[in-house]
Enzyme design. Sequence first.
Site, mmCIF file in Angstrom:
data_model
loop_
_atom_site.group_PDB
_atom_site.id
_atom_site.type_symbol
_atom_site.label_atom_id
_atom_site.label_comp_id
_atom_site.label_asym_id
_atom_site.label_seq_id
_atom_site.Cartn_x
_atom_site.Cartn_y
_atom_site.Cartn_z
ATOM 1 N N VAL A 224 0.811 -1.229 0.000
ATOM 2 C CA VAL A 224 0.000 0.000 0.000
ATOM 3 C C VAL A 224 0.841 1.274 0.000
ATOM 4 C CG1 VAL A 224 -2.120 -0.963 0.965
ATOM 5 C CG2 VAL A 224 -0.317 -0.158 2.513
ATOM 6 N N TYR B 293 2.909 4.970 16.434
ATOM 7 C CA TYR B 293 1.640 4.293 16.162
ATOM 8 C C TYR B 293 0.466 5.213 16.473
ATOM 9 C CZ TYR B 293 -2.005 0.742 16.182
ATOM 10 O OH TYR B 293 -3.149 0.039 15.925
#
Length: 667
Positions: free
Chosen positions: A472, A564
């Site tokens: 991706v 994250y």
Amino acid sequence: MKSRWNDADAAALAGDPLELRVYTSRLLGAEPSLVLHGGGNTSVKIRQKNLFGREEHLLFVKGSGWDLKTIEGKGFAPVRMETLLELATLERLADSDMVRVQRSAMTDPGAPTPSVEAILHALIPHRFVDHTHTDAVVTITNTPRGPERIRELFGERVLYVPYVMPGFVLARHVYEMTRGLDWSRYDAMVLLHHGLFTFSDDAKESYERTIRYVSMAEEQVPTRAAIDLAGAVETATPEPDRAELVAIATLRREVGRALGAPAIARSTRTHEARAFSERRDLAEVASRGPLTPDHILHTKRVPMFLPRELDATSIASSVEGFARDYRAYFDRHATGRGLTMLDPAPRWAIWPGHGTLSFGPTAVRAGVVDDITRHTRAAIDLAERMGGWVALPERDLFDMEYWELEQAKLGKSVAPVLQGKVALVTGAAGGIGKASVTALRAAGAAVVALDVSPSITTTFTGEGVLGLVCDVTDRAAIERAVSRTIQAFGGLDVVVPNAGIFPSSQPIAALEDELWDRTIAVNLTSQMALLRACAPFLLLGHEPAIVVVASKNVPAPGPGAAAYSASKAGLTQLARVAALELGPKGVRVNVLHPHAVMDTALWTPELLESRAKHYGMTIDEYKRNNLLKVEVRSKDVADLVVAMAGPLFGKTTGAQVPVDGGSDRII
Ligand code: ZN
């Protein structure tokens, strides 16, 4: 055509006629030019003792809903011969009554409904009866001198039956034709425009008679090239450009409007399909009707003809024109018959220079149309070289399409909530992504599953799912994946940006650049590129929705997870902006915040044990460490993805929904 009979395989079944029947039925089913998608049927007559010690003479005939390719013993319905033969003596019988009486004459009420050709099988006294809708034989009968030609070719040991409606009318016709007939003089029967029956007391002989007659017919057709080509795997098909993809998605939307539900559109751009689409006599030859009448149930009578240059206006007027013609066709034949009109949407379209498109309410149905029309194209090509393609009169075709048995099925089934929708999921090889693909498919959607892992090409099997390897973070790869989605299913309605990485814990003071950059690239930047590539197609989609898989770390971050948490917070903000931009255009964007989903590959038993120990809990307590004390599984998240993609969240956009069992830090 070669016989697929194998003495060793058959020897193992020799004592059991039903098993032999299964075996040769599957041999027929393995040949797509003999039977396609549930077409054709076979039977065996068996005398056996019932529980009371009385002998019964039964016809084990293919049950409806079974395919010869995969049939099993339980796919054959045991029907009393006596009843079937008595039914043939009736002068008139509605097909629905025929089906009811046949069902009541079965010795096993749990067996499937017997084939509508059961009476015909019973009338033939031979033990084994094989019936196929063979391309080669039907193609010859679909030419101007077809009936004479097939007679000259096959000779005296074959019975020739003119076309009549399948079901009771056909059975009754054959009954009249064959009263007092010496059946030993025959070994086959040709039903013009319909197919071939062969028979014998021996399973192998009956099967090989089909192969022999089909081979004779195949030798007559001018060249096998076209049929071979029809089955060939194409390699060098050019990639469609952007304008072509937008045209396909627009077509799908318009066809869906005529269908009254989202449609799947499958484009076939093989060399053969493109050559067919360029035929000068196309409108004339392709508008005569299907190869065999039963194909009309899948393909409708004629295809939709598209102009070479397509834009939104010409697409809308093509579909409207088809629907108008369809209504006129219905009105021509339906008057006073109390019939319910089927949807007026086309099932296939011919686009000059680009090939053909198949449409259906599901990927499976569109695939069936694609298979049938591939055989139809080859048959038209061959028949044209034999003097012209002659299909049945419109009235006969209409009677088939509006058969009372078909009308009786209308409105009986409820479509799954996402039927006909097309979804794309990233990070689909495992965990929440994999569970989402499974849940979306179960809800009826066709799904494209992307993952960087090569295993994605084999993770899912069956029609209606396409696994593609896609990194991706590679924008060209994303564009290619979107293009493949449009080619396979015609459009895009649901996007689930889910791909993400959870890097190892690092405090900001020691955060490595590489870890930060990689996390932002995979979890955030790639999702922006994905939404950018999908947005133009979502605008053409059916009640489109984006469901972003973020994280509980957004509302409740933790120390050591800067990269994250920041990436998922960025993703959430991206989704909020997307909701603002796309909302007025009808696209909903919602966000899920899962937490502690531990049934994924990430959570090894060792990791689970060490984390639980770290918090002084048992593994079970650790898994249920939330207010509701429940374990949150991938499937729970996936079910919410389906809900957010569907009508339940039809009036909600920009929402963030936790799926974490409840957290006092968030509440
Ligand atoms: Zn048939």
